[in-house]
Scaffold this motif. Sequence first.
Motif, PDB file in Angstrom:
ATOM      1  N   UNK A 217       0.782  -1.221   0.000  1.00  0.00           N
ATOM      2  CA  UNK A 217       0.000   0.000   0.000  1.00  0.00           C
ATOM      3  C   UNK A 217       0.814   1.270   0.000  1.00  0.00           C
ATOM      4  N   UNK A 218       2.112   1.189   0.244  1.00  0.00           N
ATOM      5  CA  UNK A 218       2.950   2.386   0.245  1.00  0.00           C
ATOM      6  C   UNK A 218       3.377   2.724  -1.182  1.00  0.00           C
ATOM      7  N   UNK A 219       3.611   3.998  -1.411  1.00  0.00           N
ATOM      8  CA  UNK A 219       4.004   4.456  -2.745  1.00  0.00           C
ATOM      9  C   UNK A 219       5.448   4.077  -3.044  1.00  0.00           C
ATOM     10  N   UNK A 220       5.681   3.697  -4.261  1.00  0.00           N
ATOM     11  CA  UNK A 220       7.032   3.349  -4.693  1.00  0.00           C
ATOM     12  C   UNK A 220       7.705   4.538  -5.366  1.00  0.00           C
ATOM     13  N   UNK A 221       6.942   5.291  -6.126  1.00  0.00           N
ATOM     14  CA  UNK A 221       7.504   6.434  -6.846  1.00  0.00           C
ATOM     15  C   UNK A 221       6.592   7.654  -6.749  1.00  0.00           C
ATOM     16  N   UNK A 222       7.216   8.795  -6.918  1.00  0.00           N
ATOM     17  CA  UNK A 222       6.492  10.041  -7.118  1.00  0.00           C
ATOM     18  C   UNK A 222       6.740  10.471  -8.559  1.00  0.00           C
ATOM     19  N   UNK A 223       5.677  10.865  -9.253  1.00  0.00           N
ATOM     20  CA  UNK A 223       5.860  11.215 -10.658  1.00  0.00           C
ATOM     21  C   UNK A 223       4.962  12.370 -11.056  1.00  0.00           C
ATOM     22  N   UNK A 224       5.352  13.019 -12.146  1.00  0.00           N
ATOM     23  CA  UNK A 224       4.536  14.074 -12.731  1.00  0.00           C
ATOM     24  C   UNK A 224       4.855  14.155 -14.211  1.00  0.00           C
ATOM     25  N   UNK A 225       3.940  14.706 -14.970  1.00  0.00           N
ATOM     26  CA  UNK A 225       4.131  14.848 -16.404  1.00  0.00           C
ATOM     27  C   UNK A 225       4.086  16.325 -16.769  1.00  0.00           C
ATOM     28  N   UNK A 226       5.027  16.723 -17.580  1.00  0.00           N
ATOM     29  CA  UNK A 226       5.105  18.121 -17.993  1.00  0.00           C
ATOM     30  C   UNK A 226       5.835  18.174 -19.324  1.00  0.00           C
ATOM     31  N   UNK A 227       5.737  19.309 -19.994  1.00  0.00           N
ATOM     32  CA  UNK A 227       6.409  19.461 -21.285  1.00  0.00           C
ATOM     33  C   UNK A 227       7.807  20.031 -21.143  1.00  0.00           C
ATOM     34  N   UNK A 228       8.178  20.480 -19.921  1.00  0.00           N
ATOM     35  CA  UNK A 228       9.499  21.078 -19.729  1.00  0.00           C
ATOM     36  C   UNK A 228       9.995  20.835 -18.317  1.00  0.00           C
ATOM     37  N   UNK A 229      11.296  20.822 -18.160  1.00  0.00           N
ATOM     38  CA  UNK A 229      11.921  20.735 -16.840  1.00  0.00           C
ATOM     39  C   UNK A 229      13.350  21.254 -16.944  1.00  0.00           C
ATOM     40  N   UNK A 230      13.935  21.609 -15.817  1.00  0.00           N
ATOM     41  CA  UNK A 230      15.298  22.152 -15.752  1.00  0.00           C
ATOM     42  C   UNK A 230      16.111  21.374 -14.736  1.00  0.00           C
ATOM     43  N   UNK A 231      17.367  21.110 -15.049  1.00  0.00           N
ATOM     44  CA  UNK A 231      18.264  20.420 -14.126  1.00  0.00           C
ATOM     45  C   UNK A 231      19.568  21.194 -14.014  1.00  0.00           C
ATOM     46  N   UNK A 232      20.206  21.107 -12.856  1.00  0.00           N
ATOM     47  CA  UNK A 232      21.544  21.653 -12.695  1.00  0.00           C
ATOM     48  C   UNK A 232      22.520  20.782 -13.473  1.00  0.00           C
ATOM     49  N   UNK A 233      23.524  21.406 -14.061  1.00  0.00           N
ATOM     50  CA  UNK A 233      24.460  20.656 -14.899  1.00  0.00           C
ATOM     51  C   UNK A 233      25.142  19.533 -14.129  1.00  0.00           C
ATOM     52  N   UNK A 234      25.378  19.744 -12.849  1.00  0.00           N
ATOM     53  CA  UNK A 234      26.098  18.745 -12.048  1.00  0.00           C
ATOM     54  C   UNK A 234      25.164  17.707 -11.438  1.00  0.00           C
TER      55      UNK A 234
END
Length: 368
Positions: A217-234
């Motif tokens: 019953x516990x969640x395994x993942x958290x997820x979302x859907x979007x058309x864009x996202x940003x990440x730090x280079x490192x």
Amino acid sequence: MSTDPLDRYQSMMHDTHVPAHLPDQVLEQARARLAADKAESAAASCGARETGTTRSPLPSISAPARETTASPVFSVKRSRMKGFAVAACTVLALGLGGTAIALGLPGLVGSNDIPAAANSFQLAAFADEGGTPANGPVTLSSEDFTLMRASTGPLFDAETDSYPGPIVASRAYNLNLTCSGENIASITYELQGEGVSFNNWQLTSEYLESNGEPEVGTAVTNSNQDSTFTVDYHDQDMSAIDRVHHEICLNYVLEGSDRQAWDEFQASTAQPRVPRDNMTEEEIAAWNEASDKFELVLGQHDAEIISQAKIVITATFNDGTTAAKTYRLAPVDNFEQAYSTYLATRFSTDGTTEPNRPILYTLEEVAG
């Protein structure tokens, strides 16, 4: 050949490929040194006459020694000029950095002033294959782009606890979005196209702490859907277990020939979802054949959607400037044959090995 040391030194400078202003600066330094030497030697000569001491004449470096006694000033000047000229030519041969340090000339780049690398970036899956816009598309291995998760079935209605809705396919493709380059601070990804989005998911802290055995019953993942996202280079470590996964996700309702393929798949076996342990070998073979046929239909549907989408990647550099590149995924020319062959052999192994995944897509950098 001139017997004057400055003339000889200037001749040597003629054959040295350095900036035009450097010989003049060196000669200016040399003339200043010679003037100082003259004054020093003259003072020393006067001192010798006053005390009654004598100096041994030094031989000329540019002409035979004369019988007459050479003045101390001239001898000292010429011997020092030789040492200066040789030293100057030596450091010039070693490079401008050494010249600037050895001679103390102003305005020249020191050896530690290495020019900074220019801002740049590239999608690693593209650059690793040697791709450039001029060379056209590169093929992608299954490590760079492949179908990771897929499900198909009637839409669930939570209120009635039933599946009265249309038949929906959900498909998630892993794409290596790692970028490489110089002076990158962050990277923004945008997926443009109908019926596609980024599916971003991350294992929950509860799951990570459970060592892979979470409570029911516990969640395994958290997820979302979007058309864009940003990440730090490192923050692009693909091996980190707690990293955020970014997939290209497709969700669509089966209609027309797709829905017909689904109905045929369901009618081909009494076991509509997966083979059961009590099925005969003939039933399992029939299920596999129907499954392969249906999966090929979905794979071709996916390829049509994916080929119409674009991935726009914008790098923000440490100096605040930005640059963008646009990429397009496209199925290979023999997509149907290559995928069909793979599907037909994926269940033929003994289970300990998996058949090699085929090359199904290319990646190309295109105009935005």
